[in-house]
Write a protein that holds these residues in place. Structure first.
Motif, PDB file in Angstrom:
ATOM      1  N   LEU A 138       5.058   2.264  -9.470  1.00 31.44           N
ATOM      2  CA  LEU A 138       6.130   2.346  -8.479  1.00 31.44           C
ATOM      3  C   LEU A 138       7.397   2.898  -9.114  1.00 31.44           C
ATOM      4  CD1 LEU A 138       5.558  -0.974  -6.515  1.00 31.44           C
ATOM      5  CD2 LEU A 138       5.145   1.348  -5.724  1.00 31.44           C
ATOM      6  N   LEU A 139       7.656   2.492 -10.344  1.00 27.13           N
ATOM      7  CA  LEU A 139       8.782   3.035 -11.105  1.00 27.13           C
ATOM      8  C   LEU A 139       8.204   3.887 -12.234  1.00 27.13           C
ATOM      9  CD1 LEU A 139      11.041  -0.137 -11.326  1.00 27.13           C
ATOM     10  CD2 LEU A 139      11.478   1.908  -9.980  1.00 27.13           C
ATOM     11  N   ASN A 140       8.104   5.174 -12.010  1.00 32.16           N
ATOM     12  CA  ASN A 140       7.486   6.077 -12.986  1.00 32.16           C
ATOM     13  C   ASN A 140       8.210   6.088 -14.331  1.00 32.16           C
ATOM     14  OD1 ASN A 140       5.380   6.982 -11.338  1.00 32.16           O
ATOM     15  ND2 ASN A 140       6.760   8.399 -10.310  1.00 32.16           N
ATOM     16  N   GLU A 162      12.053   6.459  -3.783  1.00 37.28           N
ATOM     17  CA  GLU A 162      10.836   6.190  -3.021  1.00 37.28           C
ATOM     18  C   GLU A 162      10.588   4.686  -2.859  1.00 37.28           C
ATOM     19  OE1 GLU A 162       6.745   8.542  -3.257  1.00 37.28           O
ATOM     20  OE2 GLU A 162       7.137   7.349  -5.043  1.00 37.28           O
ATOM     21  N   LEU A 163      10.813   3.929  -3.918  1.00 36.32           N
ATOM     22  CA  LEU A 163      10.581   2.489  -3.892  1.00 36.32           C
ATOM     23  C   LEU A 163      11.508   1.773  -2.909  1.00 36.32           C
ATOM     24  CD1 LEU A 163       9.063   0.042  -4.942  1.00 36.32           C
ATOM     25  CD2 LEU A 163      10.628  -0.018  -6.890  1.00 36.32           C
ATOM     26  N   VAL A 185       0.848  -1.194   0.000  1.00 39.03           N
ATOM     27  CA  VAL A 185       0.000   0.000   0.000  1.00 39.03           C
ATOM     28  C   VAL A 185       0.881   1.240   0.000  1.00 39.03           C
ATOM     29  CG1 VAL A 185      -1.808   1.265   1.202  1.00 39.03           C
ATOM     30  CG2 VAL A 185      -1.784  -1.228   1.284  1.00 39.03           C
ATOM     31  N   PHE A 186       0.591   2.120  -0.938  1.00 41.22           N
ATOM     32  CA  PHE A 186       1.285   3.402  -1.024  1.00 41.22           C
ATOM     33  C   PHE A 186       0.266   4.498  -0.717  1.00 41.22           C
ATOM     34  CE2 PHE A 186       2.510   7.255  -3.226  1.00 41.22           C
ATOM     35  CZ  PHE A 186       3.837   7.396  -2.852  1.00 41.22           C
ATOM     36  N   HIS A 187       0.571   5.342   0.249  1.00 41.98           N
ATOM     37  CA  HIS A 187      -0.351   6.407   0.660  1.00 41.98           C
ATOM     38  C   HIS A 187       0.058   7.717  -0.011  1.00 41.98           C
ATOM     39  CE1 HIS A 187      -2.037   3.739   3.665  1.00 41.98           C
ATOM     40  NE2 HIS A 187      -0.808   3.455   4.036  1.00 41.98           N
ATOM     41  N   GLN A 243      11.938  -1.652   1.862  1.00 44.25           N
ATOM     42  CA  GLN A 243      12.491  -1.842   3.211  1.00 44.25           C
ATOM     43  C   GLN A 243      11.382  -2.025   4.239  1.00 44.25           C
ATOM     44  OE1 GLN A 243      15.399  -2.517   3.974  1.00 44.25           O
ATOM     45  NE2 GLN A 243      16.661  -1.748   2.333  1.00 44.25           N
ATOM     46  N   TYR A 244      10.299  -1.292   4.084  1.00 50.38           N
ATOM     47  CA  TYR A 244       9.192  -1.384   5.017  1.00 50.38           C
ATOM     48  C   TYR A 244       8.521  -2.768   4.952  1.00 50.38           C
ATOM     49  CZ  TYR A 244       4.679  -0.504   7.189  1.00 50.38           C
ATOM     50  OH  TYR A 244       3.567  -0.587   7.987  1.00 50.38           O
ATOM     51  N   TYR A 245       8.348  -3.288   3.747  1.00 54.95           N
ATOM     52  CA  TYR A 245       7.647  -4.559   3.580  1.00 54.95           C
ATOM     53  C   TYR A 245       8.555  -5.780   3.729  1.00 54.95           C
ATOM     54  CZ  TYR A 245       3.220  -2.480   2.381  1.00 54.95           C
ATOM     55  OH  TYR A 245       2.039  -1.793   2.446  1.00 54.95           O
TER      56      TYR A 245
END
Length: 157
Positions: A105-107, A148-149, A52-54, A154-156
């Motif tokens: 995620l990768l623009n 950003e990715l 999830v990206f906020h 790292q979070y997931y």
């Protein structure tokens, strides 16, 4: 009594993450793609909780698929580069916002269907045999800690 700092967050160097970019040669549904990968590799990729990206106006959901490769003792994760759904959080009142209801995620890599990530620091994506005529060769890609990715992975992890 003074508390001694063990480390300073500004001095820590974050290592880059090696990922693979997966481009499909045919437009097929995700369940069919992972069925063929599981069949070819004797793996069991299964859908996990979405990444999830906020954003400011939307929450974006990116499907994730994960499997454990017993021989190499490595966990592989495929993350969809394109959001599968988005939920609007608030109404856009500004005329020129850069946020839309679809996010990548990768623009700069909109032709990439999946981002392949491994639990290894130096992953070997060649252990996953990709179905013939469905997928182009996996492209190695390095994420720097400023991207950003990088923070999302790292979070997931």
């Amino acid at each position: 009594m003074e508390i001694q700092k063990l480390y300073d967050l500004d001095d820590i160097e974050f290592e880059d993450i090696a990922i693979g970019l997966v481009r499909l040669a045919k437009d097929i549904p995700a369940h069919e793609f992972f069925y063929k990968i599981n069949q070819t590799n004797n793996l069991s990729f299964s859908r996990k909780k979405d990444l999830v990206f906020h954003g400011g106006y939307y929450d974006y959901f990116f499907p994730r698929y994960e499997a454990y490769h017993k021989f190499s003792k490595t966990c592989f994760t495929f993350i969809s580069n394109k959001s599968s759904e988005s939920k609007q959080k608030k109404i856009q009142t500004e005329l020129f916002t850069e946020e839309e209801n679809i996010k990548f995620l990768l623009n700069n890599q909109v032709d990439v269907e999946y981002i392949l990530h491994s639990s290894e620091q130096f992953p070997d994506f060649s252990v996953i045999l990709l179905p013939e005529n469905l997928v182009f060769p996996i492209q190695d890609y390095t994420l720097s800690s400023e991207e950003e990715l990088y923070q999302i992975i790292q979070y997931y992890e």
